[in-house]
Design an enzyme around this catalytic site. Structure first.
Site, PDB file in Angstrom:
ATOM      1  N   GLU A 181       0.826  -1.203   0.000  1.00 10.86           N
ATOM      2  CA  GLU A 181       0.000   0.000   0.000  1.00 10.86           C
ATOM      3  C   GLU A 181       0.865   1.260   0.000  1.00 10.86           C
ATOM      4  O   GLU A 181       1.486   1.598   1.006  1.00 10.86           O
ATOM      5  CB  GLU A 181      -0.923   0.031   1.218  1.00 10.86           C
ATOM      6  N   GLU A 278     -12.013   2.146   3.896  1.00  6.86           N
ATOM      7  CA  GLU A 278     -11.078   2.606   4.923  1.00  6.86           C
ATOM      8  C   GLU A 278     -11.209   4.120   5.114  1.00  6.86           C
ATOM      9  O   GLU A 278     -10.332   4.900   4.731  1.00  6.86           O
ATOM     10  CB  GLU A 278      -9.639   2.223   4.564  1.00  6.86           C
TER      11      GLU A 278
END
Length: 301
Positions: A181, A278
């Protein structure tokens, strides 16, 4: 704990759906599934579903969500992991990512090449295999951590690549995948991995089915923009998405990102994987939680 009974009467179901009403301890209205595997997290619907994690999972399924993600799953008691896995299996929720290791936010991480940092990372990857198997997950998030400013970027990249190759060798026999990520410079200054092209290059260098990209749309809007062309360019290494609008990191429709178009493109490419929610809620309490659900209905292609 007894399962809630679904309201089957179409008229009553329609009335509940229109009002967005759902309350802890009352009969749930089964909503149609979303067209994409949007994955909420614990706490996102706690006012509507209650504080019990298992009830929150059931609520997510009742609302039509088909997946769930939990960054902190690895740190939860084994008994809770097993109970959550049972509810997810019962209700058809696919488990998304959890964070696989301790991230070095301020000190040099994998980019340092420090053997002790590497061994600690690999130990956590080994431990994450058991977590993934316990909760039925295929995906785990890896963030290489802070830069080592005393080394050139090329040398740092070599260290990170080697660490990822060793981690991939641990994961491959189990069919598990670490997703890298990249994080943005504003929220997380000084990290080694920030751009999608950088993550793409790492995945190509590692050359393993167990090393792919987590494309966080919020982070990459801040870091580089150009979302749809970049998703297209790096498509063959992207295995997972995360969501948040900008500014604010709240649900889609609250910021500048045209999520309806982004999701339409992702779905048109044939993506059948998970998109993690998220982000926070733009409004408080039950009304805010209902607004999150409504926003995803609005942008679901």
């Amino acid at each position: 704990m007894k399962r809630r009974t679904f309201v089957r009467n179409s008229g009553l179901a329609a009335a509940f759906a229109a009002s967005g009403t759902w309350s802890f301890g009352h009969a749930a209205v089964q909503q149609p599934p979303f067209g994409m595997k949007f994955a909420p997290h614990l706490g996102m619907f706690r006012h509507l579903a209650g504080d019990d994690p298992l009830d929150q999972l059931r609520f997510m399924a009742d609302q039509g969500f088909q997946a769930f993600e939990d960054n902190g799953m690895g740190g939860r008691p084994v008994e809770l992991q097993e109970a959550m896995a049972a509810v997810m299996q019962e209700r058809g929720l696919e488990m998304g990512v959890f964070v696989a290791h301790t991230i070095s936010w301020n000190e040099p991480g994998l980019a340092s090449g420090d053997p002790s940092v590497l061994e600690s990372f690999l130990d956590e990857i080994r431990a994450s295999v058991a977590v993934a198997q316990r909760v039925g997950s295929k995906w785990m998030t890896v963030v290489p951590g802070h830069q080592d400013l005393r080394q050139s970027i090329g040398r740092q990249t070599a260290h990170v690549t080697e660490a990822l190759k060793q981690a991939a060798a641990i994961l491959e026999p189990h069919g598990l995948v670490m997703v890298l990520e990249p994080l943005n410079f504003r929220d997380h200054p000084g990290l080694f991995l920030t751009r999608s092209d950088q993550a793409y290059a790492l995945c190509k260098a590692v050359d393993s089915p167990s090393c792919k990209i987590l494309f966080d749309i919020y982070h990459q809007q801040i870091q580089e923009g150009n979302l749809i062309p970049n998703i297209e360019a790096f498509w063959d290494e992207i295995a997972y998405f995360q969501i948040g609008d900008n500014p604010g990191r709240k649900e889609p429709t609250t910021g500048e990102i045209n999520y309806k178009n982004v999701f339409r493109m992702i779905k048109a490419k044939g993506f059948g994987g998970i998109l993690g929610m998220e982000h926070g809620n733009s409004k408080p309490d039950k009304a805010g939680e209902q607004a999150v659900i409504a926003a995803y209905r609005a942008v679901d292609p």
